[in-house]
Design a protein around this motif. Structure first.
Motif, PDB file in Angstrom:
ATOM      1  N   VAL A   1       0.821   9.280  -5.537  1.00  0.00           N
ATOM      2  CA  VAL A   1       0.334  10.389  -4.729  1.00  0.00           C
ATOM      3  C   VAL A   1       0.682  11.762  -5.263  1.00  0.00           C
TER       4      VAL A   1
ATOM      5  N   ASN B   1      -0.891   9.981   6.987  1.00  0.00           N
ATOM      6  CA  ASN B   1      -1.393  10.586   8.229  1.00  0.00           C
ATOM      7  C   ASN B   1      -2.904  10.806   8.188  1.00  0.00           C
ATOM      8  N   LYS B   2      -3.395  10.998   6.991  1.00  0.00           N
ATOM      9  CA  LYS B   2      -4.829  11.247   6.843  1.00  0.00           C
ATOM     10  C   LYS B   2      -5.654   9.967   6.939  1.00  0.00           C
ATOM     11  N   PHE B   3      -5.075   8.846   6.488  1.00  0.00           N
ATOM     12  CA  PHE B   3      -5.902   7.652   6.336  1.00  0.00           C
ATOM     13  C   PHE B   3      -5.450   6.412   7.114  1.00  0.00           C
ATOM     14  N   TRP B   4      -4.280   6.418   7.659  1.00  0.00           N
ATOM     15  CA  TRP B   4      -3.794   5.209   8.321  1.00  0.00           C
ATOM     16  C   TRP B   4      -3.938   5.317   9.832  1.00  0.00           C
ATOM     17  N   THR B   5      -4.167   4.179  10.448  1.00  0.00           N
ATOM     18  CA  THR B   5      -4.227   4.164  11.913  1.00  0.00           C
ATOM     19  C   THR B   5      -2.808   4.264  12.479  1.00  0.00           C
ATOM     20  N   ARG B   6      -2.803   4.586  13.753  1.00  0.00           N
ATOM     21  CA  ARG B   6      -1.531   4.662  14.475  1.00  0.00           C
ATOM     22  C   ARG B   6      -0.786   3.325  14.345  1.00  0.00           C
ATOM     23  N   SER B   7      -1.521   2.222  14.533  1.00  0.00           N
ATOM     24  CA  SER B   7      -0.850   0.910  14.541  1.00  0.00           C
ATOM     25  C   SER B   7      -0.285   0.556  13.159  1.00  0.00           C
ATOM     26  N   MET B   8      -1.003   0.933  12.106  1.00  0.00           N
ATOM     27  CA  MET B   8      -0.485   0.654  10.758  1.00  0.00           C
ATOM     28  C   MET B   8       0.806   1.437  10.521  1.00  0.00           C
ATOM     29  N   LYS B   9       0.794   2.696  10.958  1.00  0.00           N
ATOM     30  CA  LYS B   9       1.994   3.527  10.786  1.00  0.00           C
ATOM     31  C   LYS B   9       3.156   2.955  11.592  1.00  0.00           C
TER      32      LYS B   9
ATOM     33  N   GLN C   1       2.454   1.793  -3.297  1.00  0.00           N
ATOM     34  CA  GLN C   1       1.421   2.232  -4.251  1.00  0.00           C
ATOM     35  C   GLN C   1       1.134   3.723  -4.058  1.00  0.00           C
TER      36      GLN C   1
ATOM     37  N   MET D   1       0.835  -1.210   0.000  1.00  0.00           N
ATOM     38  CA  MET D   1       0.000   0.000   0.000  1.00  0.00           C
ATOM     39  C   MET D   1       0.868   1.257   0.000  1.00  0.00           C
TER      40      MET D   1
ATOM     41  N   TRP E   1      -5.080   2.844  -4.578  1.00  0.00           N
ATOM     42  CA  TRP E   1      -3.926   3.332  -3.809  1.00  0.00           C
ATOM     43  C   TRP E   1      -4.345   4.290  -2.698  1.00  0.00           C
TER      44      TRP E   1
ATOM     45  N   ARG F   1       2.769  10.983  11.680  1.00  0.00           N
ATOM     46  CA  ARG F   1       2.315  11.666  12.884  1.00  0.00           C
ATOM     47  C   ARG F   1       2.062  10.658  14.013  1.00  0.00           C
ATOM     48  N   ASN F   2       2.304  11.078  15.233  1.00  0.00           N
ATOM     49  CA  ASN F   2       2.016  10.266  16.422  1.00  0.00           C
ATOM     50  C   ASN F   2       2.667   8.894  16.403  1.00  0.00           C
TER      51      ASN F   2
ATOM     52  N   HIS G   1     -11.854   7.950   9.005  1.00  0.00           N
ATOM     53  CA  HIS G   1     -11.066   9.181   9.154  1.00  0.00           C
ATOM     54  C   HIS G   1     -11.949  10.428   9.211  1.00  0.00           C
TER      55      HIS G   1
ATOM     56  N   ASN H   1      -8.005   2.088  -0.573  1.00  0.00           N
ATOM     57  CA  ASN H   1      -8.122   0.640  -0.357  1.00  0.00           C
ATOM     58  C   ASN H   1      -9.417   0.053  -0.927  1.00  0.00           C
TER      59      ASN H   1
ATOM     60  N   HIS I   1      -0.657  11.817   3.073  1.00  0.00           N
ATOM     61  CA  HIS I   1      -1.712  10.845   2.764  1.00  0.00           C
ATOM     62  C   HIS I   1      -1.843   9.806   3.879  1.00  0.00           C
TER      63      HIS I   1
ATOM     64  N   GLU J   1      -6.847  10.124  15.705  1.00  0.00           N
ATOM     65  CA  GLU J   1      -6.190   9.349  14.638  1.00  0.00           C
ATOM     66  C   GLU J   1      -7.248   8.539  13.894  1.00  0.00           C
ATOM     67  N   PRO J   2      -7.090   8.368  12.574  1.00  0.00           N
ATOM     68  CA  PRO J   2      -8.070   7.563  11.827  1.00  0.00           C
ATOM     69  C   PRO J   2      -8.119   6.128  12.338  1.00  0.00           C
ATOM     70  N   GLY J   3      -9.235   5.472  12.084  1.00  0.00           N
ATOM     71  CA  GLY J   3      -9.380   4.066  12.465  1.00  0.00           C
ATOM     72  C   GLY J   3      -9.117   3.141  11.286  1.00  0.00           C
ATOM     73  N   LEU J   4      -9.391   1.875  11.499  1.00  0.00           N
ATOM     74  CA  LEU J   4      -9.143   0.845  10.477  1.00  0.00           C
ATOM     75  C   LEU J   4     -10.232   0.863   9.414  1.00  0.00           C
ATOM     76  N   ARG J   5      -9.809   0.713   8.162  1.00  0.00           N
ATOM     77  CA  ARG J   5     -10.762   0.501   7.080  1.00  0.00           C
ATOM     78  C   ARG J   5     -11.036  -1.002   6.982  1.00  0.00           C
TER      79      ARG J   5
ATOM     80  N   HIS K   1     -12.386  15.777   8.863  1.00  0.00           N
ATOM     81  CA  HIS K   1     -11.353  14.869   9.354  1.00  0.00           C
ATOM     82  C   HIS K   1     -11.272  14.839  10.881  1.00  0.00           C
TER      83      HIS K   1
END
Lengths: 73, 965
Positions: free
Chosen positions: A20, A36-44, A15, A12, B922, A70-71, B608, B925, A34, B636-640, B615
């Motif tokens: 982007v 920071n806008k869409f991913w969770t803390r744990s994914m980051k 991609q 991801m 991309w 971020r974070n 998000h 998701n 991007h 912070e955004p959550g899981l998709r 946001h």
């Protein structure tokens, strides 16, 4: 964390790096914005850890973006 | 609600129209220049002023003078055959048919004289001499225009007798499940024929023979079921007698009351009158006052409602400890307490973020809002997503980035003013049939059509409609095609420079122009990628750019790609580049899949964003919600959804509340989804049926159908319409009540008396919904958001004077090929879609008579590819991708191009999503359902997955039966 999850996250992020650049010149920054806008803390965190420990499968812009997550410790 | 015509309000004549009344002939179209020129005349000594082109019949009806008629109805053009509507016009000889005679300044008309009375009675006498006199036992008794008119003209005798040659004993056509054609009761008024042409545009019916031999026939003199009839029911609705009648009315008798509500199928959001006897639904009749459908419907909305009371409905809550255990029926309290305890235990053990929820695009705005509120406030995280993730999430991202708002820009009616229509990655005649019918009428009146689709969809060629260009691109190359079109427009100077200069961000545009002008984006360069010759691309681009009004309609064939979001931005770029935005007849029009997918996104279902697409990281956005809800919201955004599956497989995500969504069937890479679901320790499924996902669940909460609850749906044109309860929830609770019960069990207090209160909270917290209330919806019928102080009546057309984001933004849209490429091992590209008679996972439509049109999902394959593989039509074939295999029957057709195969996903046992992969857009998701490299070969039996699924399903059904016994 399963290897499949990390595999997906790497895919991801790469991609995002490929796609982007819709305006600005700093690709890594675009990736970071991007994510920071869409991913969770744990994914980051998962990817950041991978970047610290290996990072070889990340494209340059993706790798450079990690420090701007971020974070994330 | 009978309203009289008020000349003072003549300019706004449509606003005074009573949707319950038949005005005999339609209003002059808004795209007809005469609609704004008013002429005055006198009818029966009353003055009336109406638009030029209006019939005398309609002008009279507007002042409540209702001229008798049989062949006229206001959904179709006047025909002038029944001769009942004759009137006298001063200074003119003889009598004029008031339906076909249009108004002129100063006309003096008399609708009733002694001579007219005799003429009308004579005409009726002839009709009745060849019509059965079985009124008391007729299905239309009480709802028959022939009966009414006989009464109105005072018919007292039939001097001709009934013994002569007649049509009374002609055999009925009972081939159709939903209606019966009884030619013996037909008066050959041709209303059915004209409805099929002018409302639906299918041309399945005709009048065969002449004079006494005239009869209505379907297709080539076939039974209805064997003809090309699409069962929209427009003919049944138009029939003035019992000749075409719903079987439900024949069986049960006429309904005694009706409630206006909104269809729960596709994103068109048709308004219907649910007609009932007590709480039994007899028929659904499209509501003429519905602004999305204007009295039209499709086979699903009108006829496919029996699922709502199907014996498969699960009406009692159930719980179990493990998916290997039988279910146990329990009361609501025990079910939600069990669920809440499990969720809290999981959070204690695995952390606050180990649980989440999925809101439903089939549920109401109020219900969706409550589920995301429950996740954010009671679960305490942002792990909430909705099925838009797998369909239109790229629309949200792409349109927000370029235009500033995650929604389509137009009304459906806007198509009436379009001169060039581009349909890309959408199949409206199958997936959005009522809008497709409206679009077809516009095409029949001369609009040009560009279709970009790997398949030859019906719009490419159907009776009297043919696309000017069919760009049959290879799956996965939308961005390449759209870039090439933009390249042509820029290089040939066809752009609307003034619009771009005044309305768009200049540095971004200049950067984009430089990018798009590069030779690598030219049609020549992209011809090899897209599979379309350069000249075709260029010609289509020129047609689009030079139109006065050009509009783009798109669907999941755009979004469900690795570059779905990029393609949406390409579309927005094209619209801005050519100045086709901000007025009627133009725009960017996403055709939404499910009834409330727009609404579920609006309501903050994305992880998000809070309601209104704002946001979660913005403090000022969270603050009012935090204050109102009394909680702290994670910034912070959550899981998709796909991230939830991955996290579940990793062991970090353990609990899911899934309302009205069948992820086990609808989401890609089924085996991956199943593995994720098996890893959950608490899966709460709320649905009207025991669906595929429920087979992996620990808690089952009975859902309520759209007939069993109050609320609102928001359609693809941002139109908020009321859903009204017509029967009690079979499971005891409407879906919003179930969510309230679960929240309270979790210790987060929710107190709502009604969905109206929930909407008030939404309006208080969401700027674009500020003016919305159930009271306003009662008054207006429906409202398109934004609805607030600046737009108190809503916003039909967006971005009129400026874009929501201020200046329009041209995003650079580099074409990046998908990883999913054909190889020697997987040499074909599979793309997926849906068909007219079935809806999504088929849970509803498979439980209706619609099943007869589509008993199984088949694989469409081109004759060349079939021949190469020794595959014959109807053979069982194995379809394999890098992630899975399934077996389907082959249908050999040149509708697909060589190298491309196609299937649908309406039946769970087909396993279409066993083959689709984890590839995704991309940016969002959104899965790449539309491109999967596959191999096809003859198969001797069903695949392993299909066999395993059959066993598992059987076991799970046993577990349910044990609960009931």
């Amino acid at each position: 964390m399963s290897s499949i999850e990390l595999e997906h996250l790497i895919k991801m992020l790469n991609q995002i790096a490929d796609n982007v650049l819709i305006a600005d010149e700093d690709e890594a920054q675009c990736v970071a914005i991007h994510v920071n806008k869409f991913w969770t803390r744990s994914m980051k965190e998962t990817v950041a850890q991978y970047a610290r420990e290996d990072g070889s499968e990340l494209k340059p812009a993706a790798l450079n973006a990690v420090s701007m997550f971020r974070n994330v410790n | 609600m009978l309203k009289t015509y008020d000349p003072k309000n003549a300019a706004g004549i449509n606003s005074t129209i009573d949707p319950e009344k038949d005005y005999g002939t339609p209003a002059v179209r808004i795209d007809d220049e005469r609609s704004t020129i008013f002429v005055g005349l006198t009818i029966d000594a009353q003055q009336v002023s109406v638009p030029r082109g209006t019939s005398i019949m309609r002008a009279a009806a507007l002042i409540n003078i209702n001229v008798p008629k049989l062949c006229a109805t206001d959904s179709i053009q006047a025909f002038g055959s029944c001769r009942l509507c004759l009137v006298e016009i001063e200074g003119r000889k003889g009598f004029s048919a008031s339906c076909t005679t249009t108004v002129e300044e100063g006309l003096v008309v008399r609708t009733q004289t002694d001579q007219i009375a005799v003429l009308r009675r004579n005409v009726m006498e002839l009709y009745i001499s060849d019509h059965p006199l079985d009124c008391l036992t007729c299905a239309a008794n009480g709802d028959c225009e022939l009966q009414d008119v006989a009464g109105e003209v005072g018919l007292r005798e039939v001097r001709y007798g009934f013994e002569g040659e007649n049509h009374l004993n002609v055999e009925k056509d009972t081939s159709h499940s939903y209606f019966t054609f009884d030619p013996g009761k037909c008066i050959v008024c041709s209303r059915c024929v004209r409805a099929c042409e002018e409302v639906q545009g299918t041309y399945a019916l005709t009048v065969d023979g002449r004079g006494f031999e005239s009869k209505i026939v379907a297709g080539q003199n076939e039974k209805f079921m064997g003809s090309e009839c699409v069962a929209c029911g427009a003919c049944v609705q138009a029939c003035p007698t019992a000749s075409l009648m719903e079987n439900s009315v024949i069986d049960q008798g006429l309904p005694e009351h009706s409630v206006v509500t909104t269809c729960a199928y596709c994103g068109v959001g048709c308004s219907f009158k649910a007609e009932l006897k007590g709480d039994q639904l007899v028929r659904m009749v499209p509501f003429k006052g519905g602004k999305a459908n204007h009295g039209h419907s499709c086979v699903k909305g009108r006829f496919a409602f029996a699922y709502a009371t199907h014996s498969d409905r699960v009406t009692s809550p159930m719980i179990r400890n493990s998916i290997d255990d039988p279910w146990r029926q329990v009361g609501w309290n025990e079910a939600v307490t069990f669920a809440a305890t499990r969720i809290r235990d999981i959070q204690k053990q695995y952390g606050r973020n180990s649980v989440g929820g999925i809101t439903s695009s089939r549920c109401t705005n109020e219900e969706t809002y409550l589920v995301q509120k429950l996740v954010r406030a009671a679960f305490g995280n942002n792990n909430v997503d909705t099925c838009a993730r797998v369909c239109h999430s790229p629309t949200g991202y792409g349109l927000k980035t370029t235009l500033g708002e995650s929604a389509g820009t137009q009304t459906f009616d806007s198509v009436e003013k379009a001169d060039v229509i581009m349909v890309i990655g959408a199949n409206p005649t199958d997936a959005h049939p009522v809008f497709a019918a409206q679009m077809k009428q516009r095409l029949l009146r001369g609009a040009k059509l560009i279709v970009a689709d790997p398949r030859r969809i019906d719009l490419v060629r159907s009776p009297h409609v043919e696309s000017d260009y069919h760009l049959n691109l290879l799956p996965g190359t939308n961005v390449a095609l759209l870039n090439a079109m933009a390249h042509v427009i820029v290089s040939e100077g066809l752009e609307d420079g003034e619009f771009v200069a005044n309305r768009c961000e200049q540095p971004a545009f200049e950067r984009w122009r430089k990018f798009i002008s590069e030779p690598r984006n030219s049609p020549d360069a992209m011809a090899a990628v897209t599979g379309i010759v350069a000249n075709e691309i260029a010609a289509a681009a020129r047609l689009f750019a030079t139109a006065k009004n050009a509009a783009i309609y798109y669907g999941l064939g755009v979004t469900e790609h690795s570059q779905g979001s990029t393609a949406v931005m390409c579309i927005a770029n094209l619209a801005m580049l050519t100045g086709n935005i901000g007025r009627e007849g133009v725009g960017v029009n996403p055709l939404r899949g499910q009834n409330n997918v727009q609404g579920s996104c609006d309501m903050g279902s994305f992880p998000h964003e809070l309601p209104g697409y704002r946001h979660v990281s913005i403090d000022s956005v969270r603050k009012p919600f935090e204050e109102h809800w009394g909680v702290t919201i994670d910034n912070e955004p959550g899981l998709r959804i796909p991230n939830m599956f991955d996290a579940a497989i990793s062991g970090n995500f353990k609990g899911l509340y899934c309302q009205g969504e069948d992820i086990a069937q609808s989401d890609p890479d089924t085996q991956h989804v199943e593995e994720a679901l098996r890893n959950l320790e608490c899966l709460i499924v709320q649905d009207i049926f025991f669906n595929e996902t429920a087979k992996f669940a620990h808690v089952f909460l009975p859902g309520a159908s759209f007939l069993e609850k109050d609320g609102t749906f928001t359609n693809a044109e941002r139109r908020i319409s009321r859903v009204r309860k017509v029967m009690a929830p079979l499971g005891g609770k409407a879906d919003w009540e179930a969510t309230v019960a679960l929240a309270n069990a979790l210790g987060y207090e929710m107190n709502y008396e009604s969905p109206s209160e929930i909407m008030d909270e939404i309006a208080e917290l969401t700027p674009t919904f500020k003016g919305v209330s159930f009271e306003l919806l009662e008054e207006k019928g429906s409202i398109q958001w934004p609805c607030n102080d600046e737009a108190p009546d809503g916003t039909p057309i967006m971005h009129v004077d400026e874009f929501v984001r201020g200046d329009g933004f041209f995003a650079v849209t580099e074409y990046v090929a998908t990883d999913e490429k054909v190889t020697k091992r997987y040499p074909l590209l599979l793309t997926t879609g849906r068909i007219l008679s079935q809806y999504n996972v088929g849970a509803q439509t498979r439980r209706t008579e619609n099943i007869q049109w589509h008993v199984e999902d088949v694989l469409e394959i081109h004759p060349h590819d079939a021949q190469d593989r020794g595959v014959n039509d109807g053979d069982l074939v194995q379809v394999s991708s890098r992630v899975g295999q399934t077996a389907l029957r082959a249908e050999i057709t040149d509708r697909v191009q060589p190298g491309v195969v196609y299937t649908t996903f309406h039946h769970p046992e087909s396993g279409a999503n066993v083959i689709t992969t984890d590839n995704s857009d991309w940016a969002t998701n959104c899965p790449e359902y539309k491109v999967t490299a596959v191999q096809v070969g003859r198969a001797a039996q069903r695949s392993n997955w299909q066999s395993k699924r059959a066993l598992f399903s059987e076991q799970q059904i046993l577990h349910v039966n044990e609960a009931e016994s």
